[in-house]
Enzyme design. Structure first.
Site, PDB file in Angstrom:
ATOM      1  N   LYS A 112      32.008  45.887  36.923  1.00 58.06           N
ATOM      2  CA  LYS A 112      32.071  46.749  38.721  1.00 58.06           C
ATOM      3  C   LYS A 112      30.545  46.607  39.027  1.00 58.06           C
ATOM      4  O   LYS A 112      30.453  46.448  39.874  1.00 58.06           O
ATOM      5  CB  LYS A 112      32.520  47.846  37.811  1.00 58.06           C
ATOM      6  CG  LYS A 112      33.555  48.183  37.944  1.00 58.06           C
ATOM      7  CD  LYS A 112      34.396  48.525  38.813  1.00 58.06           C
ATOM      8  CE  LYS A 112      35.496  47.143  39.614  1.00 58.06           C
ATOM      9  NZ  LYS A 112      36.243  46.692  38.295  1.00 58.06           N
ATOM     10  N   GLU A 145      33.590  46.480  31.141  1.00 62.94           N
ATOM     11  CA  GLU A 145      33.724  46.569  32.778  1.00 62.94           C
ATOM     12  C   GLU A 145      32.751  47.282  33.519  1.00 62.94           C
ATOM     13  O   GLU A 145      33.335  46.492  34.790  1.00 62.94           O
ATOM     14  CB  GLU A 145      35.023  47.756  32.508  1.00 62.94           C
ATOM     15  CG  GLU A 145      36.131  48.360  34.268  1.00 62.94           C
ATOM     16  CD  GLU A 145      36.511  47.057  34.921  1.00 62.94           C
ATOM     17  OE1 GLU A 145      36.458  46.219  34.682  1.00 62.94           O
ATOM     18  OE2 GLU A 145      36.612  47.897  35.849  1.00 62.94           O
ATOM     19  N   LYS A 170      41.130  39.965  46.244  1.00 61.78           N
ATOM     20  CA  LYS A 170      41.753  41.343  45.928  1.00 61.78           C
ATOM     21  C   LYS A 170      42.712  40.994  45.297  1.00 61.78           C
ATOM     22  O   LYS A 170      43.124  40.595  43.624  1.00 61.78           O
ATOM     23  CB  LYS A 170      42.167  42.339  47.452  1.00 61.78           C
ATOM     24  CG  LYS A 170      43.137  43.713  45.634  1.00 61.78           C
ATOM     25  CD  LYS A 170      42.077  44.693  45.710  1.00 61.78           C
ATOM     26  CE  LYS A 170      42.543  45.576  44.158  1.00 61.78           C
ATOM     27  NZ  LYS A 170      41.988  46.126  43.733  1.00 61.78           N
ATOM     28  N   ARG A 213      42.746  40.929  50.839  1.00 60.37           N
ATOM     29  CA  ARG A 213      43.036  39.278  50.049  1.00 60.37           C
ATOM     30  C   ARG A 213      42.526  38.740  50.748  1.00 60.37           C
ATOM     31  O   ARG A 213      42.766  37.170  50.181  1.00 60.37           O
ATOM     32  CB  ARG A 213      44.656  39.010  50.907  1.00 60.37           C
ATOM     33  CG  ARG A 213      45.991  39.967  50.484  1.00 60.37           C
ATOM     34  CD  ARG A 213      47.125  39.884  51.013  1.00 60.37           C
ATOM     35  NE  ARG A 213      47.176  38.372  50.309  1.00 60.37           N
ATOM     36  CZ  ARG A 213      48.332  38.481  49.406  1.00 60.37           C
ATOM     37  NH1 ARG A 213      48.439  39.568  49.402  1.00 60.37           N
ATOM     38  NH2 ARG A 213      48.647  38.064  48.675  1.00 60.37           N
ATOM     39  N   CYS A 239      44.528  35.086  51.293  1.00 56.96           N
ATOM     40  CA  CYS A 239      44.897  34.555  51.922  1.00 56.96           C
ATOM     41  C   CYS A 239      46.027  36.410  52.428  1.00 56.96           C
ATOM     42  O   CYS A 239      46.760  36.172  51.703  1.00 56.96           O
ATOM     43  CB  CYS A 239      45.490  33.355  53.020  1.00 56.96           C
ATOM     44  SG  CYS A 239      43.877  32.857  52.614  1.00 56.96           S
ATOM     45  N   GLU A 252      30.235  43.342  40.881  1.00 55.99           N
ATOM     46  CA  GLU A 252      31.402  42.769  41.897  1.00 55.99           C
ATOM     47  C   GLU A 252      30.580  44.116  42.957  1.00 55.99           C
ATOM     48  O   GLU A 252      30.378  42.818  43.816  1.00 55.99           O
ATOM     49  CB  GLU A 252      32.259  43.220  41.656  1.00 55.99           C
ATOM     50  CG  GLU A 252      33.606  43.012  40.707  1.00 55.99           C
ATOM     51  CD  GLU A 252      34.069  42.910  40.412  1.00 55.99           C
ATOM     52  OE1 GLU A 252      35.704  42.794  40.781  1.00 55.99           O
ATOM     53  OE2 GLU A 252      34.778  44.261  39.575  1.00 55.99           O
ATOM     54  N   TRP A 254      40.721  33.338  53.183  1.00 56.10           N
ATOM     55  CA  TRP A 254      39.928  33.253  51.363  1.00 56.10           C
ATOM     56  C   TRP A 254      39.667  32.170  51.435  1.00 56.10           C
ATOM     57  O   TRP A 254      40.689  31.451  51.301  1.00 56.10           O
ATOM     58  CB  TRP A 254      40.517  34.012  50.885  1.00 56.10           C
ATOM     59  CG  TRP A 254      39.255  34.197  50.035  1.00 56.10           C
ATOM     60  CD1 TRP A 254      38.465  34.542  49.334  1.00 56.10           C
ATOM     61  CD2 TRP A 254      39.577  33.355  49.181  1.00 56.10           C
ATOM     62  NE1 TRP A 254      37.921  34.548  48.319  1.00 56.10           N
ATOM     63  CE2 TRP A 254      38.937  33.618  47.296  1.00 56.10           C
ATOM     64  CE3 TRP A 254      39.785  31.807  48.068  1.00 56.10           C
ATOM     65  CZ2 TRP A 254      38.102  32.836  46.304  1.00 56.10           C
ATOM     66  CZ3 TRP A 254      40.037  31.590  47.073  1.00 56.10           C
ATOM     67  CH2 TRP A 254      38.839  31.955  46.016  1.00 56.10           C
ATOM     68  N   HIS A 278      21.646  39.475  18.166  1.00 53.98           N
ATOM     69  CA  HIS A 278      21.951  38.314  17.722  1.00 53.98           C
ATOM     70  C   HIS A 278      21.322  37.672  19.401  1.00 53.98           C
ATOM     71  O   HIS A 278      22.118  36.323  19.472  1.00 53.98           O
ATOM     72  CB  HIS A 278      23.689  37.751  17.436  1.00 53.98           C
ATOM     73  CG  HIS A 278      23.954  38.681  15.821  1.00 53.98           C
ATOM     74  ND1 HIS A 278      23.343  38.458  14.194  1.00 53.98           N
ATOM     75  CD2 HIS A 278      24.839  40.192  16.317  1.00 53.98           C
ATOM     76  CE1 HIS A 278      24.143  38.948  13.943  1.00 53.98           C
ATOM     77  NE2 HIS A 278      25.013  40.294  14.906  1.00 53.98           N
ATOM     78  N   ASN A 327      49.853  30.981  53.134  1.00 55.46           N
ATOM     79  CA  ASN A 327      48.850  31.746  52.281  1.00 55.46           C
ATOM     80  C   ASN A 327      49.673  31.148  50.767  1.00 55.46           C
ATOM     81  O   ASN A 327      50.735  31.315  50.513  1.00 55.46           O
ATOM     82  CB  ASN A 327      49.621  33.170  51.888  1.00 55.46           C
ATOM     83  CG  ASN A 327      49.064  34.112  51.141  1.00 55.46           C
ATOM     84  OD1 ASN A 327      48.041  33.545  50.133  1.00 55.46           O
ATOM     85  ND2 ASN A 327      50.186  35.215  49.870  1.00 55.46           N
ATOM     86  N   GLY A 328      48.221  30.244  50.584  1.00 55.61           N
ATOM     87  CA  GLY A 328      49.284  29.760  48.776  1.00 55.61           C
ATOM     88  C   GLY A 328      48.714  28.161  49.561  1.00 55.61           C
ATOM     89  O   GLY A 328      47.409  27.805  49.711  1.00 55.61           O
TER      90      GLY A 328
HETATM   91  C1  F6R Z   1      37.839  43.548  39.438  1.00 53.07           C
HETATM   92  C2  F6R Z   1      38.933  42.981  39.848  1.00 53.07           C
HETATM   93  C3  F6R Z   1      39.435  41.326  39.298  1.00 53.07           C
HETATM   94  C4  F6R Z   1      41.465  42.309  39.225  1.00 53.07           C
HETATM   95  C5  F6R Z   1      41.384  40.211  38.609  1.00 53.07           C
HETATM   96  C6  F6R Z   1      43.164  40.664  38.261  1.00 53.07           C
HETATM   97  O1  F6R Z   1      37.143  44.474  39.662  1.00 53.07           O
HETATM   98  O2  F6R Z   1      39.675  43.417  40.699  1.00 53.07           O
HETATM   99  O3  F6R Z   1      38.849  41.030  37.956  1.00 53.07           O
HETATM  100  O4  F6R Z   1      40.868  42.598  37.750  1.00 53.07           O
HETATM  101  O5  F6R Z   1      41.896  39.318  40.076  1.00 53.07           O
HETATM  102  O6  F6R Z   1      43.753  41.516  38.902  1.00 53.07           O
HETATM  103  P1  F6R Z   1      45.793  41.727  39.248  1.00 53.07           P
HETATM  104  O7  F6R Z   1      45.193  42.942  38.311  1.00 53.07           O
HETATM  105  O8  F6R Z   1      46.173  41.988  40.637  1.00 53.07           O
HETATM  106  O9  F6R Z   1      46.024  40.237  38.559  1.00 53.07           O
END
Ligand code: F6R
Length: 608
Positions: A485, A481, A603, A27, A2, A488, A74, A504, A100-101
């Protein structure tokens, strides 16, 4: 998760709040709301969906007023609906609050308040805050918020207004970020500076259990015991343009293209070629102990965790330190022994990830020393660690992390090099590494110039529903990774595997409809990777190879080839991840996905 934003000043609040919400949309983006106050009148509107829906809804309404609060949500408690969207209000509709929280004891408080006659209109935890402030208000809004804070458990960043106190906003925090912005035209408070950077770069980071009362011409910060606090004003490095698309169709693509610059920024002023040693001013406070460190634990989540996983291989190559990497959400369940001088490195773009924060608090309890590698200046992780290194990469707005990943890798390599040079690494090796690091920005540019080629590959394979990513050693985390990507942003199912593990189990999945992205720069893993590719080809699986330029023979085994420039083996991940990011981006674009705000994600993940 949020995002909250509030403003009191001389300008109309509505456009400032809506503009602020748009910057905070990363957020959370399932619903939004706004309350604008004009004297004793408060106009409040909420809507489901992105900020644009709220903007449309309020465009023709009379919402005059020079102060207000707003929220992008969120969902945690209760579905994304209009009645669950913030601002929430008390029984008398006099208090309006954005939060937020998570209020952990909300069920208990809600029952108690219901017994006292309060009627609840939402399923949210936040609504208890509105009722508590309303009941405890006797003319002093800050005091009512203080009393409320003493009754709740959990985390919050809140902004509160009251019909009877025009011209005043009270904000408070515990565990969720809150920044105050100061300008001649008024005062702001938001979850993140991006919501106010268009108006001011003068900010104060509120700390846990602090409140601030904001008015047009003044502000007062105080403790939960009403003691006033003086806090120095910081100047943020960001500019409003950093948070704009500047001609790119999506922030994800813009941020992928920023990497030559952000990798450079991670090194700027930190390289000393003559000595073959990086300079990292941020770790000076702990340097004497860090030099003696023999045990390092990296904690992080998601993409940051994969950066940490590359970091482990790099530390093992350049230093004699034992390194563990732990997913932050699992860290607390491990029974870890910390020998003296164990350091924890928390890796986090936002610096607010709840799991990572919880992990460092647990590590601190057990006597470990704490370092942070964080992008957001003044964030919770940056404040709770003893020392650290900032990415200086500017805001990352696309929900899928890209530029911070390569920036984190660069910083981890600098740190490993610094420690290695105080152990067994020679001046020649140090200088060779620095020279190779300096070439990276130009080499990333060269990879970006192949974007059309990568888009054409995406065009060919984006309808395949399952993908595999394979790598070994330094590039095994890049396989993970790359898969993350793709998942996501395109919602294509993808798995990242250590190439040696394929036989395996995952090999059972290989068919002509399942492409494999094989990451095989010309390093000591190359031959083994070629064998893995052969195994895939024998089962008619298409292979997209990411390999070192000039590799002529790869065309005989791979269906598609993406070249990366030659570098040192442990720097390859910084280059190899870029084509993976572009592949994910172009697949998502071809599938018409909401690239910067993929479904269900946020995010800044501030829930555990
Ligand atoms: C993936 C992504 C998330 C963040 C994860 C950690 O693209 O953005 O997996 O990497 O939520 O976030 P931070 O780095 O802000 O602790």
């Amino acid at each position: 998760m949020c995002g909250i934003v509030s403003y009191v000043g001389e300008k109309q609040a509505r456009p400032i709040l809506v503009g602020g919400l748009k910057q905070l949309e990363y957020r959370g983006y399932d619903s939004a709301g706004i309350a604008v106050q004009n004297g004793p009148k408060i106009s409040c509107q909420r809507s489901v969906g992105k900020i644009i829906e709220l903007e449309k809804k309020i465009s023709s309404l009379d919402m005059d007023g020079t102060m207000g609060i707003a929220h992008t949500r969120w969902a945690t408690h209760g579905e994304a609906s209009e009645h669950n969207a913030h601002p929430h209000t008390d029984q008398e509709q006099r208090v309006f609050i954005v939060h937020n929280g998570i209020i952990e004891n909300y069920a208990f408080l809600k029952k108690k308040l219901q017994k006292e006659g309060c009627r609840f209109y939402s399923e949210t935890d936040t609504e208890v805050l509105a009722h508590l402030v309303g009941i405890q208000f006797d003319g002093d809004l800050a005091e009512a918020v203080r009393k409320t804070m003493s009754q709740v458990e959990g985390t919050f960043g809140i902004a509160v207004i009251h019909r009877d106190v025009p011209g005043e906003i009270v904000v408070a925090r515990r565990g969720s970020p809150l920044v105050i912005g100061l300008s001649d035209e008024g005062h702001f408070a938001a979850s993140d500076v991006s919501a106010m950077v268009r108006y001011t770069n003068q900010v104060i980071h509120l700390q846990d259990n602090e409140l601030a009362t904001l008015r047009k011409d003044d502000f007062l910060i105080s403790t939960a015991r009403a003691e006033p606090i003086q806090r120095s004003i910081e100047t943020v490095e960001w500019h409003a343009e950093d948070a704009e698309l500047n001609g790119f169709p999506h922030f994800m693509l813009k941020e992928i293209y920023e990497q030559p610059e952000t990798v450079m920024n991670a090194m700027r002023g930190r390289l000393e070629l003559g000595e073959g040693v990086p300079k990292l001013g941020g770790i000076t406070p702990v340097w004497e102990e860090l030099k003696k460190c023999r045990h390092l634990v990296i904690v992080a989540c998601g993409t940051s965790y994969y950066a940490g996983s590359v970091g482990r291989y790099v530390f093992e190559k350049l230093t004699d330190i034992d390194v563990e990497v732990e997913v932050a959400s699992e860290f607390r369940y491990r029974k870890l022994n910390f020998p003296p001088n164990t350091f924890i490195i928390a890796l986090s773009q936002s610096g607010e990830t709840a799991d990572t924060l919880a992990a460092i608090r647990e590590a601190k309890r057990k006597g470990a020393r704490l370092l942070g590698i964080v992008n957001v200046v003044g964030s919770s992780i940056s404040r709770e660690t003893e020392a650290g290194i900032y990415n200086h990469a500017g805001p990352e707005i696309g929900v899928a992390s890209t530029k911070i990943f390569t920036s984190q890798l660069t910083i981890l390599i600098l740190l490993a090099l610094l420690l290695g040079r105080h152990q067994n690494l020679s001046l020649t090796e140090g200088a060779e590494t620095i020279r190779a690091l300096q070439k990276l920005p130009e080499q990333i540019r060269k990879i970006l110039s192949q974007a059309n080629h990568i888009e054409a590959i995406a065009e060919k394979y984006h309808t395949c529903r399952n993908w595999l990513f394979l790598g070994r050693k330094f590039n095994y985390p890049i396989a993970m990774e790359g898969a993350l990507k793709l998942k996501e942003v395109s919602y294509i199912h993808a798995e990242g595997y250590a190439a040696g593990e394929m036989k395996h189990g995952p090999i059972a999945l290989i068919t002509p409809e399942m492409p494999t992205v094989a990451i095989l720069p010309k390093d000591d893993m190359y031959e083994k990777m070629i064998s893995n590719i052969q195994e895939i080809k024998s089962r008619r699986g298409p292979v997209i190879a990411i390999t070192t330029e000039g590799n002529k023979e790869i065309g005989e085994v791979a269906d598609e080839v993406i070249e990366i420039p030659p570098t040192l083996d442990f720097l390859n991940p910084i280059l190899a991840v870029v084509p993976c990011q572009l592949l994910a981006y172009y697949c998502a674009n071809l599938l018409n996905r909401d690239i910067d705000k993929p479904r269900n994600l946020a995010k800044s993940v501030t829930v555990e």
